[in-house]
Design a protein around this motif. Structure first.
Motif, mmCIF file in Angstrom:
data_model
loop_
_atom_site.group_PDB
_atom_site.id
_atom_site.type_symbol
_atom_site.label_atom_id
_atom_site.label_comp_id
_atom_site.label_asym_id
_atom_site.label_seq_id
_atom_site.Cartn_x
_atom_site.Cartn_y
_atom_site.Cartn_z
ATOM 1 N N VAL A 173 0.842 -1.198 0.000
ATOM 2 C CA VAL A 173 0.000 0.000 0.000
ATOM 3 C C VAL A 173 0.879 1.251 0.000
ATOM 4 O O VAL A 173 1.894 1.301 0.685
ATOM 5 N N LEU A 174 0.469 2.204 -0.799
ATOM 6 C CA LEU A 174 1.082 3.529 -0.805
ATOM 7 C C LEU A 174 0.005 4.535 -0.434
ATOM 8 O O LEU A 174 -1.124 4.455 -0.927
ATOM 9 N N SER A 175 0.357 5.473 0.421
ATOM 10 C CA SER A 175 -0.583 6.507 0.859
ATOM 11 C C SER A 175 -0.078 7.862 0.406
ATOM 12 O O SER A 175 1.091 8.189 0.599
ATOM 13 N N LEU B 222 -8.983 13.851 1.678
ATOM 14 C CA LEU B 222 -8.044 13.203 2.587
ATOM 15 C C LEU B 222 -6.790 12.739 1.845
ATOM 16 O O LEU B 222 -5.685 12.865 2.353
ATOM 17 N N GLY B 223 -6.956 12.212 0.640
ATOM 18 C CA GLY B 223 -5.806 11.758 -0.135
ATOM 19 C C GLY B 223 -6.142 10.536 -0.964
ATOM 20 O O GLY B 223 -7.306 10.226 -1.196
ATOM 21 N N MET C 202 -4.791 -3.621 4.937
ATOM 22 C CA MET C 202 -4.007 -2.662 4.152
ATOM 23 C C MET C 202 -4.789 -1.369 3.911
ATOM 24 O O MET C 202 -4.216 -0.280 3.879
ATOM 25 N N THR C 203 -6.108 -1.483 3.783
ATOM 26 C CA THR C 203 -6.941 -0.288 3.605
ATOM 27 C C THR C 203 -6.966 0.540 4.883
ATOM 28 O O THR C 203 -6.800 1.767 4.845
ATOM 29 N N VAL C 204 -7.156 -0.109 6.010
ATOM 30 C CA VAL C 204 -7.138 0.585 7.299
ATOM 31 C C VAL C 204 -5.759 1.202 7.535
ATOM 32 O O VAL C 204 -5.643 2.374 7.912
ATOM 33 N N HIS D 10 -2.426 6.201 7.652
ATOM 34 C CA HIS D 10 -1.316 7.025 7.147
ATOM 35 C C HIS D 10 -1.849 8.366 6.630
ATOM 36 O O HIS D 10 -1.237 9.411 6.850
ATOM 37 N N LEU D 11 -2.983 8.337 5.946
ATOM 38 C CA LEU D 11 -3.568 9.584 5.436
ATOM 39 C C LEU D 11 -3.930 10.529 6.581
ATOM 40 O O LEU D 11 -3.939 11.752 6.401
ATOM 41 N N LEU D 12 -4.226 9.965 7.735
ATOM 42 C CA LEU D 12 -4.564 10.767 8.912
ATOM 43 C C LEU D 12 -3.327 11.227 9.682
ATOM 44 O O LEU D 12 -3.446 11.927 10.684
ATOM 45 N N GLY D 13 -2.149 10.795 9.227
ATOM 46 C CA GLY D 13 -0.921 11.230 9.874
ATOM 47 C C GLY D 13 -0.243 10.202 10.761
ATOM 48 O O GLY D 13 0.804 10.475 11.345
ATOM 49 N N TRP D 14 -0.832 9.029 10.902
ATOM 50 C CA TRP D 14 -0.199 7.975 11.701
ATOM 51 C C TRP D 14 1.005 7.442 10.938
ATOM 52 O O TRP D 14 1.009 7.378 9.708
ATOM 53 N N ASN D 15 2.020 7.017 11.683
ATOM 54 C CA ASN D 15 3.237 6.495 11.081
ATOM 55 C C ASN D 15 3.808 5.362 11.911
ATOM 56 O O ASN D 15 3.349 5.095 13.020
#
Length: 160
Positions: free
Chosen positions: A70-72, A90-91, A118-120, A125-130
């Motif tokens: 997955v790429l975000s 969101l992205g 992978m979707t979650v 990641h789109l929300l800023g989690w890393n």
């Protein structure tokens, strides 16, 4: 955390034959679960790609010459919007179907469960989690476990 229903627009594009891949309604459900209680509205696009496109995107945007699951791509909102104007973009997520299928087989997981994970994961990641360090990774994994458990999906980090 925000309460109430999320206004959600998820566009799903298939850049390869759709047979055996989850339907748009499934992706919408998984994104909604990841966003629940976090934001009130969001627009995002999900594109399912083959290994060639997945590799090209990963090489171009991350400098890594292989296809990844997955790429975000978080949306960069323009500066200087008039007060009160909100853009719910969101992205974008790119999911590489052959990589996800291979990982599900290797990990002994149902394919739909791995797509949900992978979707979650990408949505977070789109929300800023890393997961750049062990502390971030553990926090993100715990959040993923809880979201997926709410969907009836086993711990993706546990043993099959």
């Amino acid at each position: 955390m925000t309460q109430g229903p999320v206004r959600l627009d998820v566009s799903v594009g298939y850049a390869l034959p759709r047979a055996g891949l989850p339907a748009p309604v499934s992706f919408r459900k998984w994104v909604a679960a990841a966003l629940a209680g976090r934001i009130r509205e969001a627009d995002l696009a999900i594109r399912l790609v083959d290994a060639k496109e997945g590799r090209a995107l990963n090489r171009h945007y991350r400098g890594r010459d292989y296809a990844t699951n997955v790429l975000s791509f978080p949306a960069d909102l323009p500066e200087g919007l008039p007060e009160g104007v909100r853009l719910p973009l969101l992205g974008d997520l790119v999911l590489c179907a052959p990589v996800i299928a291979r990982e599900a087989r290797e990990q002994g997981k149902p394919l739909a469960s791995h797509y949900a994970h992978m979707t979650v994961h990408g949505t977070l990641h789109l929300l800023g989690w890393n997961h750049e360090d062990d502390v971030e990774a553990e926090a993100m994994e715990q959040l993923e476990r809880g979201i997926l458990a709410g969907l009836g999906i086993d711990d993706p980090y546990g043993t099959p």
